[in-house]
Design an enzyme around this catalytic site. Structure first.
Site, PDB file in Angstrom:
ATOM      1  N   TYR A 164       0.844  -1.208   0.000  1.00 33.80           N
ATOM      2  CA  TYR A 164       0.000   0.000   0.000  1.00 33.80           C
ATOM      3  C   TYR A 164       0.877   1.256   0.000  1.00 33.80           C
ATOM      4  CZ  TYR A 164      -3.880   3.040   1.592  1.00 33.80           C
ATOM      5  OH  TYR A 164      -4.835   4.031   1.718  1.00 33.80           O
ATOM      6  N   LYS A 168       0.852   3.993  -3.035  1.00 38.14           N
ATOM      7  CA  LYS A 168       0.469   5.385  -2.788  1.00 38.14           C
ATOM      8  C   LYS A 168       1.641   6.323  -3.072  1.00 38.14           C
ATOM      9  CE  LYS A 168      -3.883   5.101  -1.528  1.00 38.14           C
ATOM     10  NZ  LYS A 168      -4.926   5.463  -2.515  1.00 38.14           N
ATOM     11  N   THR A 199     -13.765   6.108   7.981  1.00 39.94           N
ATOM     12  CA  THR A 199     -14.614   5.781   6.820  1.00 39.94           C
ATOM     13  C   THR A 199     -14.925   4.289   6.851  1.00 39.94           C
ATOM     14  OG1 THR A 199     -12.791   5.194   5.362  1.00 39.94           O
ATOM     15  CG2 THR A 199     -13.401   7.529   5.407  1.00 39.94           C
TER      16      THR A 199
HETATM   17  N1  LIG Z   1     -10.033   5.752   5.354  1.00 38.56           N
HETATM   18  C1  LIG Z   1      -8.803   6.111   5.605  1.00 38.56           C
HETATM   19  O1  LIG Z   1      -8.353   6.218   6.777  1.00 38.56           O
HETATM   20  C2  LIG Z   1      -7.865   6.429   4.466  1.00 38.56           C
HETATM   21  C3  LIG Z   1      -6.590   6.855   4.801  1.00 38.56           C
HETATM   22  C4  LIG Z   1      -5.715   7.173   3.789  1.00 38.56           C
HETATM   23  C5  LIG Z   1      -6.104   7.074   2.476  1.00 38.56           C
HETATM   24  N2  LIG Z   1      -7.345   6.632   2.152  1.00 38.56           N
HETATM   25  C6  LIG Z   1      -7.674   6.543   0.730  1.00 38.56           C
HETATM   26  O2  LIG Z   1      -8.919   7.170   0.484  1.00 38.56           O
HETATM   27  C7  LIG Z   1      -9.599   6.435  -0.527  1.00 38.56           C
HETATM   28  C8  LIG Z   1     -10.811   5.810   0.146  1.00 38.56           C
HETATM   29  O3  LIG Z   1     -11.912   6.188  -0.507  1.00 38.56           O
HETATM   30  P1  LIG Z   1     -13.372   5.722   0.006  1.00 38.56           P
HETATM   31  O4  LIG Z   1     -13.479   6.017   1.447  1.00 38.56           O
HETATM   32  O5  LIG Z   1     -14.348   6.319  -0.915  1.00 38.56           O
HETATM   33  O6  LIG Z   1     -13.188   4.127  -0.188  1.00 38.56           O
HETATM   34  P2  LIG Z   1     -14.207   2.951  -0.411  1.00 38.56           P
HETATM   35  O7  LIG Z   1     -13.366   1.731  -0.508  1.00 38.56           O
HETATM   36  O8  LIG Z   1     -15.307   2.998   0.589  1.00 38.56           O
HETATM   37  O9  LIG Z   1     -14.827   3.277  -1.852  1.00 38.56           O
HETATM   38  C9  LIG Z   1     -14.099   3.088  -3.016  1.00 38.56           C
HETATM   39  C10 LIG Z   1     -14.968   2.398  -4.046  1.00 38.56           C
HETATM   40  O10 LIG Z   1     -14.112   2.046  -5.144  1.00 38.56           O
HETATM   41  C11 LIG Z   1     -14.639   0.870  -5.733  1.00 38.56           C
HETATM   42  N3  LIG Z   1     -13.591   0.166  -6.478  1.00 38.56           N
HETATM   43  C12 LIG Z   1     -12.616  -0.636  -5.991  1.00 38.56           C
HETATM   44  N4  LIG Z   1     -11.880  -1.137  -7.000  1.00 38.56           N
HETATM   45  C13 LIG Z   1     -12.407  -0.635  -8.146  1.00 38.56           C
HETATM   46  C14 LIG Z   1     -12.081  -0.787  -9.524  1.00 38.56           C
HETATM   47  N5  LIG Z   1     -11.066  -1.566  -9.934  1.00 38.56           N
HETATM   48  N6  LIG Z   1     -12.837  -0.139 -10.451  1.00 38.56           N
HETATM   49  C15 LIG Z   1     -13.870   0.645 -10.062  1.00 38.56           C
HETATM   50  N7  LIG Z   1     -14.222   0.820  -8.767  1.00 38.56           N
HETATM   51  C16 LIG Z   1     -13.502   0.191  -7.820  1.00 38.56           C
HETATM   52  C17 LIG Z   1     -15.129   0.047  -4.551  1.00 38.56           C
HETATM   53  O11 LIG Z   1     -16.153  -0.818  -4.977  1.00 38.56           O
HETATM   54  C18 LIG Z   1     -15.609   1.109  -3.564  1.00 38.56           C
HETATM   55  O12 LIG Z   1     -17.010   1.221  -3.608  1.00 38.56           O
HETATM   56  C19 LIG Z   1      -8.676   5.342  -1.016  1.00 38.56           C
HETATM   57  O13 LIG Z   1      -7.882   5.759  -2.108  1.00 38.56           O
HETATM   58  C20 LIG Z   1      -7.822   5.116   0.227  1.00 38.56           C
HETATM   59  O14 LIG Z   1      -6.602   4.489  -0.073  1.00 38.56           O
HETATM   60  C21 LIG Z   1      -8.250   6.315   3.136  1.00 38.56           C
END
Ligand SMILES: NC(=O)c1ccc[n+]([C@@H]2O[C@H](COP(=O)([O-])OP(=O)(O)OC[C@H]3O[C@@H](n4cnc5c(N)ncnc54)[C@H](O)[C@@H]3O)[C@@H](O)[C@H]2O)c1
Length: 262
Positions: A164, A168, A199
């Site tokens: 990861y 990133k 989240t």
């Molecule tokens: N929550 C945290 O603490 C945190 C911290 C750092 C970074 N992030 C980053 O923030 C983002 C999280 O976003 P979110 O909360 O909306 O996440 P989430 O996982 O709830 O939603 C992302 C959506 O992307 C879809 N997805 C996955 N693979 C896919 C693909 N190949 N094609 C199309 N769609 C696809 C999934 O079905 C999901 O519904 C991510 O990039 C994550 O790495 C989150």
């Protein structure tokens, strides 16, 4: 509607949160529509994206759903084509798709390594490659990549997260090369470095891990998807017209005050 994104057409890749609650993609989709943008909600499966579309429509916003796997070139190209067909132009893309797996470099399997790089990095590559010609046709636009403190500062989860962190960190290279290559054609590319936010993506971590995530943050509070959404709105709007190649930490001071553990 406040109108900061009037006239904008924005694609959010990974728009529907994976579970109950508000992830970053869902928050920025709702906020973008409230600011007057037309929004394409991209998700691997249509069901949750359709529920989000309805939620936005109920508030008076305009959104469409595109279901596809954005690791695949044909799906990424079709996502852009469907948006142009419906709304005429594309002015912005958020590469929000992401997710990790625990394990140090010694522990991670080759299969997990490949999967995590596909989900976090290849989706951004395919999305960016597909959207740039459309942004040029629109006279310019804004791309926002969603990274993590894990990739930026080497912040470690309890059990390590080598794949990861690598995926990133690579997004920062993609951000800079896209910004550099297209700056003089009115395309901007920036990256939001997401800290420890609450989240659906991290709900599985458990009470202890979630508490430790808050303790390391200078503000001693947890962020939310909305905090990331507001930052994205700024970067997608003309308010940031002179801002490109920036890595913007939204993390309660974690990076700026260097309080992350290694
Ligand atoms: N929550 C945290 O603490 C945190 C911290 C750092 C970074 N992030 C980053 O923030 C983002 C999280 O976003 P979110 O909360 O909306 O996440 P989430 O996982 O709830 O939603 C992302 C959506 O992307 C879809 N997805 C996955 N693979 C896919 C693909 N190949 N094609 C199309 N769609 C696809 C999934 O079905 C999901 O519904 C991510 O990039 C994550 O790495 C989150």
């Amino acid at each position: 509607m406040a109108g900061r994104l009037d006239g904008k057409v924005i694609i959010i890749a990974g728009a529907a949160s994976r579970g109950a609650g508000v992830g970053t993609g869902k928050a920025m989709a709702i906020l973008a529509a409230r600011e007057g943008a037309k929004v394409t909600l991209v998700n691997r499966t249509a069901e949750r994206a359709e529920a989000l579309r309805q939620e936005i429509a109920d508030e008076g916003g305009d959104a469409m759903v595109f279901a596809g796997d954005i690791t695949q070139e044909e799906d990424a190209q079709a996502m852009v084509a469907a948006t142009e067909a419906r709304y005429g132009i594309v002015t912005g893309l958020v590469n929000n798709i992401g997710g990790g797996v625990n394990g140090t470099i010694v522990e991670v399997s080759e299969e997990d390594w490949d999967r995590v790089l596909q989900v976090n990095l290849k989706t951004a590559m395919q999305g960016t490659k597909a959207v740039v010609p459309a942004l040029l046709r629109a006279g310019g636009g804004s791309i926002v990549n969603i990274s993590s403190s894990v990739g930026w500062a080497g912040l470690m989860s309890d059990r390590g997260s080598a794949a990861y962190a690598t995926a990133k960190a690579a997004l920062h290279g993609l951000t800079h090369s896209t910004a550099a290559n297209f700056a003089n054609q009115n395309i901007r590319c920036n990256c939001i470095i997401v800290g420890t936010i609450s989240t659906p993506m991290v709900a599985h971590l458990g009470e202890d891990a979630l508490r430790r995530r808050v303790e390391m943050v200078p503000t001693q509070t947890e962020g939310t998807g909305w905090d990331i959404g507001y930052a994205a709105i700024y970067l997608l709007s003309d308010e940031s017209r002179w801002v490109t190649a920036v890595n913007l930490p939204v993390d309660g001071g974690l990076d700026g005050l260097r309080t992350w553990p290694r």
